[in-house]
Design a protein around this motif. Structure first.
Motif, PDB file in Angstrom:
ATOM      1  N   GLU A  18      20.165  11.250  59.134  1.00  0.00           N
ATOM      2  CA  GLU A  18      20.965  12.081  60.023  1.00  0.00           C
ATOM      3  C   GLU A  18      21.908  11.149  60.761  1.00  0.00           C
ATOM      4  N   ASP A  19      23.224  11.341  60.594  1.00  0.00           N
ATOM      5  CA  ASP A  19      24.194  10.414  61.184  1.00  0.00           C
ATOM      6  C   ASP A  19      24.387  10.696  62.683  1.00  0.00           C
ATOM      7  N   VAL A  20      25.269   9.926  63.315  1.00  0.00           N
ATOM      8  CA  VAL A  20      25.470  10.032  64.764  1.00  0.00           C
ATOM      9  C   VAL A  20      26.027  11.394  65.186  1.00  0.00           C
ATOM     10  N   ASP A  21      26.645  12.121  64.271  1.00  0.00           N
ATOM     11  CA  ASP A  21      27.186  13.450  64.572  1.00  0.00           C
ATOM     12  C   ASP A  21      26.205  14.568  64.244  1.00  0.00           C
ATOM     13  N   GLY A  22      25.001  14.222  63.748  1.00  0.00           N
ATOM     14  CA  GLY A  22      23.995  15.225  63.402  1.00  0.00           C
ATOM     15  C   GLY A  22      24.098  15.753  61.984  1.00  0.00           C
ATOM     16  N   ASN A  23      24.987  15.189  61.170  1.00  0.00           N
ATOM     17  CA  ASN A  23      25.098  15.594  59.761  1.00  0.00           C
ATOM     18  C   ASN A  23      24.029  14.884  58.942  1.00  0.00           C
ATOM     19  N   GLY A  66      18.518   6.320  64.677  1.00  0.00           N
ATOM     20  CA  GLY A  66      18.079   7.168  63.573  1.00  0.00           C
ATOM     21  C   GLY A  66      17.052   6.505  62.669  1.00  0.00           C
ATOM     22  N   THR A  67      16.592   7.277  61.718  1.00  0.00           N
ATOM     23  CA  THR A  67      15.595   6.820  60.751  1.00  0.00           C
ATOM     24  C   THR A  67      16.076   7.182  59.357  1.00  0.00           C
ATOM     25  N   GLY A  97       5.331  11.578  48.031  1.00  0.00           N
ATOM     26  CA  GLY A  97       5.140  10.736  49.201  1.00  0.00           C
ATOM     27  C   GLY A  97       6.459  10.443  49.890  1.00  0.00           C
ATOM     28  N   ARG A  98       6.349   9.773  51.040  1.00  0.00           N
ATOM     29  CA  ARG A  98       7.530   9.525  51.864  1.00  0.00           C
ATOM     30  C   ARG A  98       7.292   8.298  52.734  1.00  0.00           C
ATOM     31  N   PHE A  99       8.363   7.571  53.016  1.00  0.00           N
ATOM     32  CA  PHE A  99       8.297   6.548  54.053  1.00  0.00           C
ATOM     33  C   PHE A  99       9.602   6.521  54.805  1.00  0.00           C
ATOM     34  N   GLU A 100       9.529   6.016  56.034  1.00  0.00           N
ATOM     35  CA  GLU A 100      10.699   5.985  56.894  1.00  0.00           C
ATOM     36  C   GLU A 100      10.992   4.560  57.324  1.00  0.00           C
ATOM     37  N   LEU A 101      12.273   4.262  57.410  1.00  0.00           N
ATOM     38  CA  LEU A 101      12.742   2.940  57.812  1.00  0.00           C
ATOM     39  C   LEU A 101      13.644   3.121  59.026  1.00  0.00           C
ATOM     40  N   PRO A 102      13.275   2.532  60.171  1.00  0.00           N
ATOM     41  CA  PRO A 102      14.132   2.662  61.351  1.00  0.00           C
ATOM     42  C   PRO A 102      15.511   2.049  61.089  1.00  0.00           C
ATOM     43  N   TRP A 103      16.538   2.700  61.610  1.00  0.00           N
ATOM     44  CA  TRP A 103      17.901   2.233  61.430  1.00  0.00           C
ATOM     45  C   TRP A 103      18.064   0.781  61.878  1.00  0.00           C
TER      46      TRP A 103
END
Length: 140
Positions: A18-23, A66-67, A97-103
Motif C-alpha cells: 500500500e503506497d503513501v497515497d493508500g493505493n 508500510g509493509t 503462506g505469507r510473509f511481510e517485510l517492513p518497508w
C-alpha cells in the motif's frame, strides 16, 4: 515415486504494497514448473508514484511505515465430472503462506535489494488439501 505430474500445482508469489497515497500496488511471479519443492527465483518490482516534488517524495519514502507483503499461492485446475458425460474445469488459486517485510528493511538494504530464503507463515487451515495420515494413531 511421488505424485504424478498432473497432480502437482503451479506455484507463484504475489507481492503487495500500500503506497503513501493508500493505493494498493500488486505484481506476481510467473508460475514455476510443477514440483513438490518449487524454486521461485524471480525478481519483482513495483513502481511508486510520489508526486512531482522530489524533496517531498524523498521525505515521504524515508518516513513511510508500510509493509511489503508476499503471498505464496498454488494454481490448480480440477476436472469435475457432470451429468451427461460432460466435464467441468474448476480453476483454484489457494493461499499456501505469507510473509511481510517492513518497508524500512527494504529502504535501508543496499540498492533496495533483499535476497534469501524467507520463512512463510502458513494459514491455520489450507483449503483443498488433505492431511497426511498420522503414524501410529498419535496426535499432533
Amino acid at each position: 515415486h511421488g505424485l504424478p505430474q498432473g497432480f502437482l500445482p503451479q506455484v507463484f508469489v504475489e507481492m503487495c504494497l500500500e503506497d503513501v497515497d493508500g493505493n494498493v500496488l500488486r505484481c506476481e511471479t510467473s508460475p514455476v514448473a510443477p514440483s513438490t519443492d518449487p524454486d521461485i527465483n524471480q525478481m519483482l518490482s513495483l513502481t511508486l508514484k510520489l508526486g512531482h516534488d522530489l524533496d517531498v517524495a524523498k521525505d515521504a519514502i524515508k518516513s513511510f511505515r508500510g509493509t511489503l507483503a508476499f503471498s505464496v499461492f498454488d494454481d490448480v485446475t480440477i476436472r469435475e465430472p457432470e451429468r451427461g458425460g460432460e466435464t467441468r474445469l474448476r480453476h483454484q488459486r489457494r493461499l499456501l503462506g505469507r510473509f511481510e517485510l517492513p518497508w524500512a528493511t527494504l529502504y535501508h538494504a543496499p540498492k533496495c535489494n533483499v535476497k534469501g530464503h524467507f520463512r512463510v507463515a502458513q494459514p491455520m487451515v489450507t483449503c483443498g488439501y488433505q492431511a497426511s495420515p498420522i503414524p501410529n494413531g498419535s496426535e499432533r
